[in-house]
Motif scaffolding. Structure first.
Motif, PDB file in Angstrom:
ATOM      1  N   VAL A  46       0.832  -1.205   0.000  1.00 38.58           N
ATOM      2  CA  VAL A  46       0.000   0.000   0.000  1.00 38.58           C
ATOM      3  C   VAL A  46       0.866   1.254   0.000  1.00 38.58           C
ATOM      4  O   VAL A  46       0.635   2.205  -0.742  1.00 38.58           O
ATOM      5  N   VAL A  47       1.896   1.253   0.838  1.00 39.90           N
ATOM      6  CA  VAL A  47       2.808   2.409   0.899  1.00 39.90           C
ATOM      7  C   VAL A  47       3.509   2.613  -0.430  1.00 39.90           C
ATOM      8  O   VAL A  47       3.670   3.751  -0.912  1.00 39.90           O
ATOM      9  N   TYR A  50       1.170   4.189  -2.935  1.00 40.05           N
ATOM     10  CA  TYR A  50       0.914   5.591  -2.564  1.00 40.05           C
ATOM     11  C   TYR A  50       2.068   6.483  -3.005  1.00 40.05           C
ATOM     12  O   TYR A  50       1.867   7.542  -3.621  1.00 40.05           O
ATOM     13  N   LEU A  51       3.292   6.044  -2.711  1.00 36.06           N
ATOM     14  CA  LEU A  51       4.454   6.835  -3.110  1.00 36.06           C
ATOM     15  C   LEU A  51       4.596   6.904  -4.622  1.00 36.06           C
ATOM     16  O   LEU A  51       4.938   7.947  -5.185  1.00 36.06           O
ATOM     17  N   GLY A  53       2.203   6.796  -6.838  1.00 35.59           N
ATOM     18  CA  GLY A  53       1.203   7.734  -7.341  1.00 35.59           C
ATOM     19  C   GLY A  53       1.606   9.172  -7.092  1.00 35.59           C
ATOM     20  O   GLY A  53       1.417  10.049  -7.943  1.00 35.59           O
ATOM     21  N   PHE A  54       2.198   9.439  -5.933  1.00 34.21           N
ATOM     22  CA  PHE A  54       2.632  10.808  -5.605  1.00 34.21           C
ATOM     23  C   PHE A  54       3.740  11.267  -6.542  1.00 34.21           C
ATOM     24  O   PHE A  54       3.714  12.380  -7.078  1.00 34.21           O
TER      25      PHE A  54
END
Length: 212
Positions: A46-47, A50-51, A53-54
Motif C-alpha cells: 500500500v505504501v 501511494y508513493l 502515485g505521488f
C-alpha cells in the motif's frame, strides 16, 4: 471374533469426547486469522503504490509547468554599475529569427534610419518574452534569447504570416542605454507622437519628456 468396542487414539468414536485440535486461527472450524507476514507485506505494498502515485503526479505537474524564456549572455561589460528594471527607458537593437528554420523576420537596424529602438521595459510595449529577457541588462550587454509561443505571438501569429502560429522565436539583443523612464504610461503616450508604442530618438529628446 468379538468386536472390540475400544477406540484407538487415532480413530473417531461416536459418543466419545475427543480433544479439539488447535489451529493457528483458533479452534477447528473457527475463522483463521491472517498471517502476520502477509499483513506486513500488504502494508508495504500500500505504501509503495501511494508513493508511486505521488511521484507520478509530481512528474506530470513538472511537464505541465509553464514554458520559460531562455537567456544566453553573449557579452557583459566588466563595469556594470546600472542594470535595467521595469519602467526604465531602454535603447537597443534586436534581430528576430524563427527557431524552426532560422529565417529572419525582423531587424531593427533596417528601420528608423538604423537608429536603435527606444521603449519602456516591462509595460507591454514589446512582447512579453522581450520584457522578461531584457530585465537586469547592462548597457553594452549582448544576449541571445529563446522565447516560446506563450510569451510571443501564441496561436495567432503575427506580421502577415511572417510569424506563424505557435512559433518559437530567437532574438539577438544589444543594449545601448538604460535611463529612467516616463513617470507614467500617460506621459509615454504623449511622447509617442506616431503611436507606434516605441520612442524614436526625436521623441525621446522631446521637451515633453520628463524623467521619473
Amino acid at each position: 471374533m468379538a468386536y472390540d468396542n475400544a477406540c484407538h487414539a487415532s480413530e473417531f468414536c461416536p459418543g466419545k469426547s475427543h480433544p479439539k485440535r488447535k489451529t493457528r486461527g483458533g479452534e477447528r472450524g473457527g475463522i483463521v486469522g491472517p498471517v502476520p507476514g502477509i499483513m506486513h507485506f500488504l502494508s508495504r505494498l500500500v505504501v509503495f503504490f501511494y508513493l508511486w502515485g505521488f511521484i507520478t503526479a509530481q512528474g506530470l505537474k513538472k511537464e505541465e509547468s509553464p514554458e520559460e524564456v531562455k537567456i544566453e549572455i553573449l557579452h557583459r561589460p566588466e563595469n556594470c554599475s546600472k542594470t535595467s528594471k521595469k519602467g526604465d527607458l531602454l535603447n537597443a537593437h534586436y534581430d528576430g529569427y524563427l527557431a524552426k528554420d532560422g529565417s529572419k523576420f525582423y531587424c531593427s537596424r533596417t528601420q528608423n534610419e538604423g537608429h536603435p529602438k527606444w521603449f519602456v521595459l516591462g509595460v507591454g510595449q514589446v512582447i512579453k518574452g522581450l520584457d522578461i529577457a531584457m530585465m537586469d541588462m547592462c548597457p553594452g550587454e549582448k544576449r541571445k534569447v529563446i522565447i516560446p509561443p506563450s510569451f510571443a505571438y501564441g496561436k495567432e501569429g503575427y506580421a502577415d504570416g511572417k510569424i506563424p502560429p505557435d512559433a518559437t522565436l530567437i532574438f539577438e539583443i544589444e543594449l545601448y542605454a538604460v535611463t529612467k523612464g516616463p513617470r507614467s504610461i500617460e506621459t509615454f503616450k504623449q511622447i509617442d507622437t506616431d503611436n507606434d508604442r516605441q520612442l524614436s530618438k526625436t521623441e525621446e529628446l522631446s521637451k515633453d519628456f520628463t524623467p521619473g
